[in-house]
Design a protein around this motif. Structure first.
Motif, PDB file in Angstrom:
ATOM      1  N   THR A  51      53.217  29.917  41.018  1.00  0.00           N
ATOM      2  CA  THR A  51      52.547  28.627  40.895  1.00  0.00           C
ATOM      3  C   THR A  51      51.061  28.711  41.169  1.00  0.00           C
ATOM      4  O   THR A  51      50.383  27.693  41.207  1.00  0.00           O
ATOM      5  N   GLN A  52      50.520  29.889  41.443  1.00  0.00           N
ATOM      6  CA  GLN A  52      49.091  30.018  41.728  1.00  0.00           C
ATOM      7  C   GLN A  52      48.299  29.887  40.449  1.00  0.00           C
ATOM      8  O   GLN A  52      48.810  30.013  39.343  1.00  0.00           O
ATOM      9  N   LYS A  53      47.024  29.728  40.606  1.00  0.00           N
ATOM     10  CA  LYS A  53      46.129  29.610  39.461  1.00  0.00           C
ATOM     11  C   LYS A  53      45.995  30.954  38.773  1.00  0.00           C
ATOM     12  O   LYS A  53      46.184  32.002  39.372  1.00  0.00           O
ATOM     13  N   SER A  54      45.621  30.904  37.511  1.00  0.00           N
ATOM     14  CA  SER A  54      45.569  32.126  36.707  1.00  0.00           C
ATOM     15  C   SER A  54      44.503  33.103  37.194  1.00  0.00           C
ATOM     16  O   SER A  54      44.635  34.313  37.052  1.00  0.00           O
ATOM     17  N   ASP A  55      43.413  32.600  37.803  1.00  0.00           N
ATOM     18  CA  ASP A  55      42.358  33.511  38.227  1.00  0.00           C
ATOM     19  C   ASP A  55      42.751  34.331  39.452  1.00  0.00           C
ATOM     20  O   ASP A  55      42.135  35.352  39.760  1.00  0.00           O
ATOM     21  N   LEU A  56      43.810  33.899  40.206  1.00  0.00           N
ATOM     22  CA  LEU A  56      44.272  34.652  41.371  1.00  0.00           C
ATOM     23  C   LEU A  56      45.487  35.514  41.055  1.00  0.00           C
ATOM     24  O   LEU A  56      45.987  36.219  41.941  1.00  0.00           O
ATOM     25  N   LEU A  57      45.976  35.444  39.823  1.00  0.00           N
ATOM     26  CA  LEU A  57      47.227  36.132  39.484  1.00  0.00           C
ATOM     27  C   LEU A  57      47.077  37.651  39.609  1.00  0.00           C
ATOM     28  O   LEU A  57      47.932  38.325  40.190  1.00  0.00           O
ATOM     29  N   GLN A  58      45.996  38.229  39.090  1.00  0.00           N
ATOM     30  CA  GLN A  58      45.814  39.680  39.119  1.00  0.00           C
ATOM     31  C   GLN A  58      45.722  40.186  40.554  1.00  0.00           C
ATOM     32  O   GLN A  58      46.311  41.213  40.910  1.00  0.00           O
ATOM     33  N   GLN A  59      44.992  39.472  41.394  1.00  0.00           N
ATOM     34  CA  GLN A  59      44.844  39.896  42.783  1.00  0.00           C
ATOM     35  C   GLN A  59      46.173  39.847  43.517  1.00  0.00           C
ATOM     36  O   GLN A  59      46.517  40.758  44.283  1.00  0.00           O
ATOM     37  N   GLN A  60      46.948  38.807  43.296  1.00  0.00           N
ATOM     38  CA  GLN A  60      48.232  38.688  43.968  1.00  0.00           C
ATOM     39  C   GLN A  60      49.208  39.761  43.503  1.00  0.00           C
ATOM     40  O   GLN A  60      49.985  40.292  44.291  1.00  0.00           O
ATOM     41  N   GLN A  61      49.163  40.085  42.225  1.00  0.00           N
ATOM     42  CA  GLN A  61      50.044  41.140  41.735  1.00  0.00           C
ATOM     43  C   GLN A  61      49.700  42.479  42.398  1.00  0.00           C
ATOM     44  O   GLN A  61      50.582  43.274  42.732  1.00  0.00           O
ATOM     45  N   THR A  62      48.418  42.731  42.563  1.00  0.00           N
ATOM     46  CA  THR A  62      48.014  43.972  43.236  1.00  0.00           C
ATOM     47  C   THR A  62      48.526  44.012  44.662  1.00  0.00           C
ATOM     48  O   THR A  62      48.998  45.047  45.157  1.00  0.00           O
ATOM     49  N   GLU A  63      48.435  42.893  45.366  1.00  0.00           N
ATOM     50  CA  GLU A  63      48.936  42.839  46.728  1.00  0.00           C
ATOM     51  C   GLU A  63      50.447  43.044  46.791  1.00  0.00           C
ATOM     52  O   GLU A  63      50.969  43.712  47.685  1.00  0.00           O
TER      53      GLU A  63
END
Length: 1177
Positions: A317-329
């Protein structure tokens, strides 16, 4: 469930057993009222209809239930009444059956008439037309009266074949006899249905994948929303509902449900269109509705225990601009969890080893019970309470070390792994103490790359889910239970739909671990008889299981348990089963005792190779024999392997011969190389057979056997070169360190298979590259001193081959081509330096092209042999640099000059031009050689050049002919010698036959007209002979306008002029050539005007000559003239149209072949020839 008491291992595809079961089923299903006949009913499933005798249902052959009992009973009643009143003709009965759409009854009626020898044209025409059996959209009147469903009388109910009471409906009234007509009808219907199903499945699968993703997204955001049912969901639910009705004996409801959904096939889950496995039945779904049963497609074995709450945020449910960072984490967190789990796994493994050592020490201190000396001691059960079965990950995996191992299942961290000593109480605990399996390793020196490439021909599959399951054989009883848990969910829904390969893991594990030899033998028998006619994928799965079984149990049990199963199937009536045996012998070869490998298995394959009639079986036998040759180490079997190679080379099947070259010969050559027999025995044996063949073929060479032996020699070139470079003086200087230059792509000819790749034979491309560098340096700078393997090639092999080449018939284009290709591959493999320094000098020494030998044939008889074309096309064309092309041009020019000036036969030069002219790359080069002859000072050389043009024109571009050939021919015609001009006529004729460019054709036509009309050629008898011969050769294929306006009128003039020829010898020569020309042109279309003005008058003039010179020809000419006149008359009244063929009017079909065959019988008497044409009189 209904079939729950069926033993899944008690399977057999025996036709006798199937027939017996079918007969038993018929007796069981008969009702007590079978002998009575109830009143007729419009409902086919009413009690009255059910009371009909089962024999009436037999003829339905699984068609729609709505016509199952009605059509036969009504037709039989109608026929009985009709025969009682008056005798009706069979044609009327057939017409009535077809009109009322009693198709199956009509088919039975047609079969009975055929068997009694009274075929009815109406039925024959009806059933031979596939259009009568296309699906119909309307409902015939007869169907409406009986309450039949839409779709016509041939529509099917998908579930009818699953009813136990109707299983016998596949057989006809008179037993198991099925006519060809019924099979053709059903096969046509099945094929059309499968095509429709395949198209629908493709569309449905694409729609399902996209719709499922969209639906999941919508449901996750709005779980309370209830969408309407989708078509794919409806079809899936319909399938499960129908399955539930059938399993619970609601047969009439199932039939009604099937009729209401007639657009769906309930016998096949794939008809639903979804690309997922079939879900559990409705009962399983109901029982697991509250436990969220996962889909088998989404279930994987992992060793990760991460909870969703441990992830850094709800990234969905996060915004698209934070998706890449969260996937890395998330990835980093998972990697950290994996490292922790690996550490925990290692600690648990150490702890298990410690416990096992303590167990062993405890067992040694306890004496075994006196009643069972071989069993392990039992500690008190109270100290070791039963624990849940755990998968310890101990499997035998045949996928190879190159594939990453999947992490095994692990116990929860809080669970303590108890001491498993309680398992010794089980009766089969001795299987757990099985030692390491050791296989017999052959005393061989194959490179690992070659051995791996050889084993790659064992077709096994471990890539799919089922392949991975088959290759993982459990190591103890606990793992067997876990494997059953994994396999049964796939077996239960699929085994009833001919997915029996799902049973293979279960059968193999049970066969491996079962203690009773009799039961193991039964299970392996089931494995080999699991599928009646296994396809490629199913055979690969069975072979994968056999190899896994062999690795698990060792060579002794493979010999005792698996080989007998192969032996039983060796003469099976189905080729697919024999193919399985042939492939299994090769796949199991590495795991058999070496004595069995080189005796029993070799004998089995030899028998199949000699006796089996199926090409695909013999092909598999050859590949398995190749694997045997890769593992055999008994030198006494060499002669048997050589005979097997010769037997396979003579096989009539191309696929078998291809397998022998791609697989067997490389493997056999590798063995002979280790034995040291390649240069001393194998190659000399083949050369000796070729020489013997040449001696026996002085009056007719067996070209097929020559090709067989020569192709085997050609396949031995890569092993021979590998022997040369691996036994060279420089092998100790090979250095694989540092930068090794890559091998040129064109350095070697393209190998027919990986086993013929020299890099595979020597081990790697790096090793081969290093060897090639030293090889070229040794040849160029250091010589061949002490290099025995290469000296054998130079001093023994090449001279013997050149001597053989000089003895073959130069006129045999096949032999010339085969030897040319052999020398080309030999020179390309051994390299340019070897070719220039070792091969070319030996040919040049024999040919001796020097100026002092130009005028004498002494010592130059070799120039007329096949040595010339094979040297030119097999050696001089290996490399295409400028110096190589200049050498080839110079050689051909010298040969043409030498043969022309010495008046020698030109066959060797012609063979060279034909072989080179087949490749357009050499057209320019050949024209350069011919131009040298055109401008030569000697008329003999110019004549030879003129005749060579004819051989290379076919396949040459029109632009090249216009630019270079036509000017050269006109230049030759402008010379003073008549012999040179005459020599150009065949080339001009070939241009007229092959070229379509109008300007060029007009130039050639003018040149030929000058030959015929110029007064200086009037008395040139040889010129007229050559022109007539050329007209007869090119006339049928030339441009029609050229034939009509030029060829036929000039043939008429020549025939007319020949009537006044004073010299009898010249007259008979011209008449004979005219007869041949007219015979060839008689098969062409000839207009009425030309027939009257030129063709028939020319024939009459020719008949005048033949009356005096050859009465045999005169008889045929008279018949040709008569038939030509009849054709002219028939055209006048419009009875004959299209092409006029005199030969066709004489002998009917296949006119040209039959007519020309009669022309070859002119040595018989005139009376016999006259009888040839009596048929039309």
């Amino acid at each position: 469930m209904a079939a729950g008491n069926v033993n899944p291992f008690n399977l057999s595809d025996s036709e006798d057993e199937a027939d017996q079961r079918a007969e038993d089923g018929v007796h069981i299903e008969k009702s007590p009222s079978v002998g009575t006949q109830g009143p007729s009913s419009n409902n086919p499933f009413s009690p009255q209809a059910d009371a009909e005798p089962p024999a009436l249902l037999v003829s339905s052959t699984r068609t729609s239930p709505s016509v199952e009992g009605i059509s036969v009973s009504v037709a039989a009643a109608a026929m009985t009444v009709a025969l009682a009143e008056t005798r009706v003709s069979v044609d009327v009965i057939a017409a009535q059956l077809i009109r009322d759409h009693y198709i199956l009854t009509a088919l039975e009626f047609h079969t009975e008439l055929l068997e009694s020898g009274r075929e009815l044209p109406r039925l024959r025409d009806y059933f031979s037309n596939p259009g009568n059996f296309e699906r119909q959209t309307g409902t015939p009147p007869a169907c409406k009266e009986q309450g039949l469903g839409p779709g016509g009388p041939l529509n099917r109910a998908g579930s009818i074949s699953t009813l136990d009471s109707l299983d016998f409906a596949r057989y006809s009234d008179d037993g198991n006899r099925e006519s060809d007509e019924r099979v053709a009808v059903l096969e046509f219907e099945l094929r059309k249905a499968k095509e429709t199903i395949q198209a629908l499945r493709t569309n449905l699968t694409q729609a399902a994948e996209s719709d499922t993703q969209e639906r999941n997204k919508n449901y996750s955001s709005h779980p309370e929303t209830q969408e309407p049912i989708r078509p794919l969901e409806k079809r899936a639910l319909n399938f499960l509902v129908n399955e539930y009705l059938l399993k619970n004996e609601y047969k009439l409801s199932a039939i009604t449900f099937s009729d209401e959904n007639d657009d769906q096939d309930f016998e096949l889950w794939d008809d639903v269109g979804l690309n997922i496995p079939k879900p559990p039945d409705l009962l399983q779904i109901y029982r697991n509705c509250g436990s969220a049963l996962p889909s088998p497609r989404n279930t994987v074995d992992v060793a990760v225990g991460v909870e969703s709450g441990e992830l850094t945020g709800n990234y969905i449910t996060q915004k698209s601009d934070l998706l890449q960072q969260q996937q890395t984490e998330v990835v980093e967190e998972l990697e950290y969890q994996i490292s922790l789990l690996n550490e925990e796994k290692q600690s648990l493994a150490d702890y298990i080893k410690k416990l096992q050592s303590e167990i062993q020490s405890l067992r040694r201190t306890v004496s075994p019970p006196p009643h069972d000396q071989g069993s392990q001691p039992n500690p008190p059960s109270s100290s070791n309470p039963p624990q849940p079965l755990l998968d310890n990950g101990q499997y035998l995996d045949i996928r190879g070390a190159s594939e990453p191992d999947k992490p095994p299942l692990r116990a929860p961290p809080t669970q303590t792994i108890s001491n498993p000593t309680h398992t010794s109480s089980q009766p089969h605990a001795k299987l757990k103490s099985r030692g390491t399996v050791v296989f017999d390793q052959p005393n061989r020196k194959l490179s690992p790359a070659f051995q791996q490439a050889l084993l790659s021909f064992c077709k096994m599959s471990a890539d799919s889910r089922l392949g991975a399951e088959v290759s993982r054989i459990a190591d103890n009883e606990e793992s067997v239970m876990l494997m059953l848990g994994r396999c049964l969910p796939h077996i239960v829904p699929n085994v009833l739909l001919a997915k029996r390969e799902e049973l293979i893991p279960l059968i193999l594990c049970t066969a491996c671990l079962h203690p009773e030899p009799k039961e193991r033998d039964q299970l392996l028998h089931i494995l080999f008889n699991l599928i009646k006619r296994p396809d490629d994928e199913q055979r690969q799965m069975i072979l994968t299981g056999c190899v896994a079984f062999a690795r698990h149990v060792g060579p002794t049990r493979v010999e005792a348990e698996l080989l007998p199963q192969c032996w039983e199937q060796i003469n099976h009536k189905y080729p697919e089963r024999r193919l399985l045996v042939a492939e299994a012998c090769g796949a199991l070869a590495p795991y058999l005792p070496k004595e069995i490998r080189s005796s029993l298995v070799l004998s089995m394959l030899q028998q199949m190779l000699a006796e089996d009639k199926a090409d695909m079986v013999r092909e598999a036998v050859v590949k398995s024999l190749a694997i045997i040759m890769g593992y055999i180490d008994d030198p006494d079997k060499y002669s048997q392997g050589f005979e097997l190679m010769l037997l396979s080379l003579g096989d009539p099947s191309e696929r078998v011969v291809s397998a022998i070259h791609q697989v067997f010969i490389p493997a056999f050559a590798a063995w002979t190389t280790e034995l040291g027999n390649l240069q001393t025995t194998l190659i000399p044996s083949l050369l000796a057979r070729i020489e013997k063949l040449l001696k026996q073929g002085e009056h007719g060479l067996d070209e097929h056997k020559l090709h067989m032996f020569l192709s085997a020699l050609q396949s031995l070139i890569p092993p021979l070169f590998s022997v040369v470079i691996q036994n060279a003086p420089f092998t100790h200087r090979v250095n694989l360190q540092g930068d090794i230059p890559p091998i040129e792509v064109t350095r070697f000819p393209r190998p027919a298979s990986p086993l013929q790749d020299i890099a595979t034979i020597v081990g790697s491309r790096e090793t081969l590259s290093a060897l090639l560098i030293l090889y070229d340096y040794q040849l160029e700078h250091e010589g061949t001193t002490g290099w025995d393997s290469l000296l054998w090639v130079v001093n023994q092999l090449l001279p013997q081959l050149i001597d053989i080449v000089g003895r073959i018939n130069v006129a045999s284009t096949t032999c010339v081509h085969e030897f040319s290709r052999f020398f080309w591959r030999l020179c390309r493999t051994f390299g340019k330096i070897f070719t220039n320094t070792k091969v070319k000098p030996q040919f040049q020494e024999i040919l001796r092209l020097s100026e002092e030998n130009v005028d004498a044939l002494t010592g130059n008889g070799i120039l007329t042999k096949a040595t010339v074309p094979i040297y030119a096309t097999g050696v001089l064309t290996c490399y295409n640099q400028d110096e190589d092309r200049k050498l080839l041009v110079g050689f051909l020019e010298d040969v043409m000059t030498t043969l022309s000036l010495s008046h020698a036969p030109l066959d060797s030069l012609k063979a060279s031009f034909v072989e080179l002219g087949a490749n357009p790359v050499y057209h320019e080069l050949l024209l350069t050689v011919l131009w040298y002859g055109v401008v030569h000072t000697s008329a003999l050389v110019r004549c030879t050049a003129a005749r060579m043009f004819e051989l290379i024109l076919r396949g040459m571009s029109e632009a090249l002919i216009d630019r270079r050939v036509a000017p050269a021919l006109i230049t030759l015609c402008s010379g003073p010698e008549f012999s040179v001009r005459i020599s150009t006529i065949p080339a001009f004729g070939t241009i007229m036959e092959t070229v379509t460019q109008k300007e060029l054709l007009e130039r050639v036509k003018m040149q030929l007209a000058s030959f015929l009309e110029d007064p200086q050629y009037q008395d040139q008898h040889s010129l007229h002979m050559e022109i007539i011969r050329t007209f007869g050769r090119v006339g049928p294929n030339a441009e029609p306008r050229f034939r009509d306006e030029f060829v036929l009128p000039h043939l008429h003039k020549l025939a007319l002029g020949n009537n006044v020829q004073a010299t009898e010898s010249k007259r008979i020569d011209i008449a004979t050539q005219l007869f041949e020309a007219y015979s060839a042109l008689s098969c062409c279309f000839i207009s009425e005007e030309l027939m009257v003005n030129h063709f028939l008058p020319g024939l009459r003039c020719l008949r005048t000559d033949m009356e005096q010179l050859s009465p045999e020809h005169e008889v045929i000419l008279s018949s040709m003239i008569k038939e030509g006149e009849m054709k002219v008359e028939n055209r006048g009244i419009g009875q004959a149209e299209g092409s006029v063929s005199i030969a066709a009017s004489l002998v009917g079909e296949d006119a040209k072949t039959k007519f020309l065959s009669k022309m070859g019988q002119l040595t018989t008497s005139g009376a016999m020839l006259a009888n040839v044409f009596q048929r039309k009189k």
